[in-house]
Design a protein around this motif. Sequence first.
Motif, mmCIF file in Angstrom:
data_model
loop_
_atom_site.group_PDB
_atom_site.id
_atom_site.type_symbol
_atom_site.label_atom_id
_atom_site.label_comp_id
_atom_site.label_asym_id
_atom_site.label_seq_id
_atom_site.Cartn_x
_atom_site.Cartn_y
_atom_site.Cartn_z
ATOM 1 N N ALA A 433 -15.224 0.472 1.973
ATOM 2 C CA ALA A 433 -14.324 1.623 2.140
ATOM 3 C C ALA A 433 -14.924 2.880 1.529
ATOM 4 C CB ALA A 433 -12.968 1.324 1.512
ATOM 5 N N LEU A 434 -15.516 2.691 0.363
ATOM 6 C CA LEU A 434 -16.163 3.837 -0.266
ATOM 7 C C LEU A 434 -17.297 4.372 0.617
ATOM 8 C CD1 LEU A 434 -16.316 2.706 -4.020
ATOM 9 C CD2 LEU A 434 -14.879 4.502 -3.020
ATOM 10 N N LEU A 435 -18.047 3.473 1.224
ATOM 11 C CA LEU A 435 -19.147 3.905 2.084
ATOM 12 C C LEU A 435 -18.618 4.688 3.296
ATOM 13 C CD1 LEU A 435 -22.146 3.922 2.630
ATOM 14 C CD2 LEU A 435 -21.918 1.721 3.780
ATOM 15 N N LYS A 436 -17.601 4.115 3.885
ATOM 16 C CA LYS A 436 -17.029 4.805 5.053
ATOM 17 C C LYS A 436 -16.416 6.153 4.653
ATOM 18 C CE LYS A 436 -18.241 1.613 7.883
ATOM 19 N NZ LYS A 436 -19.371 1.883 8.819
ATOM 20 N N LYS A 437 -15.773 6.107 3.490
ATOM 21 C CA LYS A 437 -15.204 7.356 2.992
ATOM 22 C C LYS A 437 -16.303 8.397 2.799
ATOM 23 C CE LYS A 437 -12.354 9.162 -0.805
ATOM 24 N NZ LYS A 437 -11.651 8.813 -2.053
ATOM 25 N N PHE A 441 -16.967 11.992 4.418
ATOM 26 C CA PHE A 441 -17.273 13.198 3.639
ATOM 27 C C PHE A 441 -18.504 13.913 4.183
ATOM 28 C CE2 PHE A 441 -17.466 16.081 0.193
ATOM 29 C CZ PHE A 441 -18.796 16.207 -0.148
ATOM 30 N N GLU A 442 -19.500 13.109 4.555
ATOM 31 C CA GLU A 442 -20.702 13.721 5.123
ATOM 32 C C GLU A 442 -20.390 14.453 6.435
ATOM 33 O OE1 GLU A 442 -23.246 10.270 5.258
ATOM 34 O OE2 GLU A 442 -24.522 11.112 3.679
ATOM 35 N N SER A 443 -19.523 13.784 7.218
ATOM 36 C CA SER A 443 -19.095 14.445 8.462
ATOM 37 C C SER A 443 -18.382 15.767 8.160
ATOM 38 C CB SER A 443 -18.181 13.521 9.255
ATOM 39 O OG SER A 443 -17.698 14.185 10.419
ATOM 40 N N ASP A 444 -17.514 15.672 7.138
ATOM 41 C CA ASP A 444 -16.800 16.889 6.720
ATOM 42 C C ASP A 444 -17.790 17.937 6.216
ATOM 43 O OD1 ASP A 444 -14.111 17.629 4.330
ATOM 44 O OD2 ASP A 444 -14.662 18.546 6.237
ATOM 45 N N LEU A 445 -18.771 17.479 5.442
ATOM 46 C CA LEU A 445 -19.768 18.397 4.905
ATOM 47 C C LEU A 445 -20.544 19.087 6.026
ATOM 48 C CD1 LEU A 445 -21.015 19.272 2.142
ATOM 49 C CD2 LEU A 445 -22.776 17.528 2.533
ATOM 50 N N ALA A 446 -20.926 18.300 7.043
ATOM 51 C CA ALA A 446 -21.653 18.883 8.169
ATOM 52 C C ALA A 446 -20.786 19.895 8.922
ATOM 53 C CB ALA A 446 -22.114 17.786 9.118
ATOM 54 N N ALA A 447 -19.487 19.541 9.005
ATOM 55 C CA ALA A 447 -18.582 20.465 9.699
ATOM 56 C C ALA A 447 -18.487 21.811 8.978
ATOM 57 C CB ALA A 447 -17.198 19.833 9.834
ATOM 58 N N SER A 594 -10.570 7.105 4.055
ATOM 59 C CA SER A 594 -10.254 8.497 4.419
ATOM 60 C C SER A 594 -9.503 9.193 3.285
ATOM 61 C CB SER A 594 -9.416 8.543 5.706
ATOM 62 O OG SER A 594 -9.031 9.863 5.993
ATOM 63 N N THR A 595 -9.873 10.442 3.089
ATOM 64 C CA THR A 595 -9.134 11.273 2.106
ATOM 65 C C THR A 595 -7.972 11.993 2.765
ATOM 66 O OG1 THR A 595 -10.590 13.156 2.523
ATOM 67 C CG2 THR A 595 -11.202 11.681 0.727
ATOM 68 N N VAL A 596 -7.914 11.859 4.076
ATOM 69 C CA VAL A 596 -6.844 12.531 4.820
ATOM 70 C C VAL A 596 -5.677 11.573 4.925
ATOM 71 C CG1 VAL A 596 -6.175 13.665 6.965
ATOM 72 C CG2 VAL A 596 -8.521 13.866 6.115
ATOM 73 N N THR A 597 -4.500 12.081 4.490
ATOM 74 C CA THR A 597 -3.297 11.261 4.579
ATOM 75 C C THR A 597 -2.455 11.731 5.738
ATOM 76 O OG1 THR A 597 -2.001 12.712 3.162
ATOM 77 C CG2 THR A 597 -3.360 11.040 2.064
ATOM 78 N N MET A 598 -1.506 10.893 6.076
ATOM 79 C CA MET A 598 -0.579 11.273 7.147
ATOM 80 C C MET A 598 0.231 12.510 6.747
ATOM 81 S SD MET A 598 -1.006 9.553 9.822
ATOM 82 C CE MET A 598 0.457 10.162 10.620
ATOM 83 N N ASP A 599 0.582 12.581 5.461
ATOM 84 C CA ASP A 599 1.347 13.754 5.006
ATOM 85 C C ASP A 599 0.535 15.050 5.202
ATOM 86 O OD1 ASP A 599 2.853 11.953 2.199
ATOM 87 O OD2 ASP A 599 3.497 12.177 4.304
#
Length: 888
Positions: A433-437, A441-447, A594-599
């Motif tokens: 999970a940490l790896l996927k997370k 994050f890397e995807s977010d960083l690239a964005a 994921s750091t993104v929650t439904m809220d």
Amino acid sequence: GWDEAGGGGVGGGEGKQARPGLTHYMIQEEEWDRDLLLDPAWEKQQRKTFTAWCNSHLRKAGTQIENIEEDFRNGLKLMLLLEVISGERLSKPDRGKMRFHKIANVNKALDYIASKGVKLVSIGAEGNGTSMALTLKSIVFITETSAKEGLLLWCQRKTAPYRNVNIQNFHTSWKDGLGLCALIHRHRPDLIDYSKLNKDDPIGNINLAMEIAEKHLDIPKMLDAEDIVNTPKPDERAIMTYVSCFYHAFAGAEQAETAANRICKVLAVNQENEKLMEEYERLASELLEWIRRTIPWLENRTPEKTMQAMQKKLEDFRDYRRKHKPPKVQEKCQLEINFNTLQTKLRISNRPAFMPSEGKMVSDIAGAWQRLEQAEKGYEEWLLNEIRRLERLEHLAEKFRQKASTHESWAYGKEQILLQKDYESASLTEVRALLKKHEAFESDLAAHQDRVEQIAAIAQELNELDYHDAASVNDRCQKICDQWDRLGTLTQKRREALERTEKLLETIDQLHLEFAKRAAPFNNWMEGAMEDLQDMFIVHSIEEIQSLITAHEQFKATLPEADGERQAIMSIQNEVEKVIQSYNIRISSSNPYSTVTMDELRAKWDKVKQLVPVRDQSLQEELARQHANERLRRQFAAQANAVGPWIQNKMEEIARSSIQITGALEDQMNQLKQYEHNIINYKNNIDKLEGDHQLIQEALVFDNKHTNYTMEHIRVGWELLLTTIARTINEVETQILTRDAKGITQEQMNEFRASFNHFDRRKNGLMDHEDFRACLISMGYDLGEAEFARIMTLVDPNGQGTVTFQSFIDFMTRETADTDTAEQVIASFRILASDKPYILADELRRELPPDQAQYCIKRMPAYSGPGSVPGALDYAAFSSALYGESDL
């Protein structure tokens, strides 16, 4: 010697009065009634009058008589009297005292009298003393009718203003003595107080007049007051003789008065011209000083750092063009008008042309004005460009701050997260999970790479545009870039650590992973959407804002698809919870990947939906503002498209008026005054247009496709119209002044104008030499080459190749001009100076008004010629300087 008692010769002191000449007294004798002449009443009055008259002349030769018959018997004093009266030399008298010597002398006197046209009746050298007295009395008292009438008219003219005086003859009109007192007071008011005289005291009045005349005017007492008052009709010849002495006493004063008046007139012209010269110098100095102060301000193109400061500069420039410059345009025009009027007056009065002091010529003022216009050129365009640049800078700076704040908020705490070693004690599932997370994050960083690049690009543009606070922008950008580099390094290190651990982890919650993969880009999309919806914009036209509205509508069209993605992501999370509940898994339902929650997704989605109508409103408000700007453009264009042609039409009307010949110059002047009145009344339209122009500038509208007229075009045209009407009126005024001063009739002036306008081929107020030759031939001049060359030196003295209308008028009227000359002024001063080649300050003060006397004393050079005395002034040099090259 002439005088038996040892008296002097003819040269014995004649006083200031010139000899009247024998012919003044020797008039054709009429036949007298011998009985009348021998009448006792006649004897009493006539003898005294005649004796006094003879002595008034003989005392100039240092002698006198007491008894007419005895003292004239030997002929010596008779010959002496004739020489004093005539100013001529008689033949040398016989020296002996014998009777034949006396007869010879009397014959010489009688021969001289007869040679002057006096008819001698029964008079000879051998006659008695009474006969001789009768002859001399006939010389003195018998006058032609014209001489008598002339003296009577002179008396009437001089005494006309006085109460109780009515001179109609040379007998009863003088009985109350007021006539004699009035003659004295008229010429010497300092000698007698006329207001205190009493008509009922005739003897007192006559005695007062005779005493003053004898004491102050060198007129001997020839009559007795009692004889005049107590005689019903006083002797006409005696009174005429006495009154004529007053005429001769005052004739010189009148001649001096006439000369003084002529000098005063000339000096008044010079004084008025000097006032005009001083006024021109003052106005020119003030205008040049204003230009000198204004040019550096217009040449200073140092930009301000803020929009407010640059807009203040624009307001200052607008005040300069609307408030400060227009009066200076009028002053410049008035200076030219004053200069032309002064030169016309100088030319008309034969004075030298006015040369302003160095640097203050009309051409100097025009050159300084041209430098002012050159400095002004482009100043407003520079201001507007700077305002555009600062507007762009403010927009970019705010955009930089927003993007930097967004990025800093996102990056806050990221380094601490990347430095965590939570994977060391985590389970396999947790590690994966940490790896996927971390992958998320890397995807977010690239964005966020694009945003960092945008921040750097904006900072670079702010530097290129010389943003005043570029240092803080660069510092903030550098911190973001440095942090970005550290995040990249930390991200790489954490990935390596997680991958080493990944081999130990086998179980991955696919649903969590799928959620994380889809939620992250959707979350980024929402963040991008929120950023776009809050993005600032700047437009300058309806088309530009319409383009943004279209783009926004296209964005809204993608919302249903985005909502479908949101529901799909939510269904993944729902599936996770369903699986956990279904299989009773004892793990948290939170997604480890994921750091993104439904809220967060819900909150951001709600935020996107809130921002859409806000964006709608801001775009519509901008659209309304652009429509308002378009209305301002059309409003300005409609007025400018009316004002511009109106100004052009008025310019054409004035031009036509200046070349048409429709009667008197006064009619043309009235027409021009009406034009001027209409132009002044039209000023409100210019002011309204200035108001519309200010609204456009305040709305930051920089272009207008609805009109070719700019406010600057209108201003220049308006100033040119005001200058043209003022100059045209001045030209007509100059023509009127020239016409009246030169004595030109209106018909002549119309003929001159018609001839000039016909040969003014280019209609620019000038004729070239060949056109001028044709014009002269058309007016009847027979021109040879030498004569034409001489005329050209008069009308084109500077060799410009053209002839102005004023030069043409001066030439046509030159030979008929009634002008004063230096010779006339010199002759007038010579009269005041009693024929001396110099004049004294006291004489000037006595003969001229105080201010004009002082004017002459201050400017006259000292006289150094023959017969000079201390304080002598050279009036000839002064008079010549009035008409030559001089500073006088």
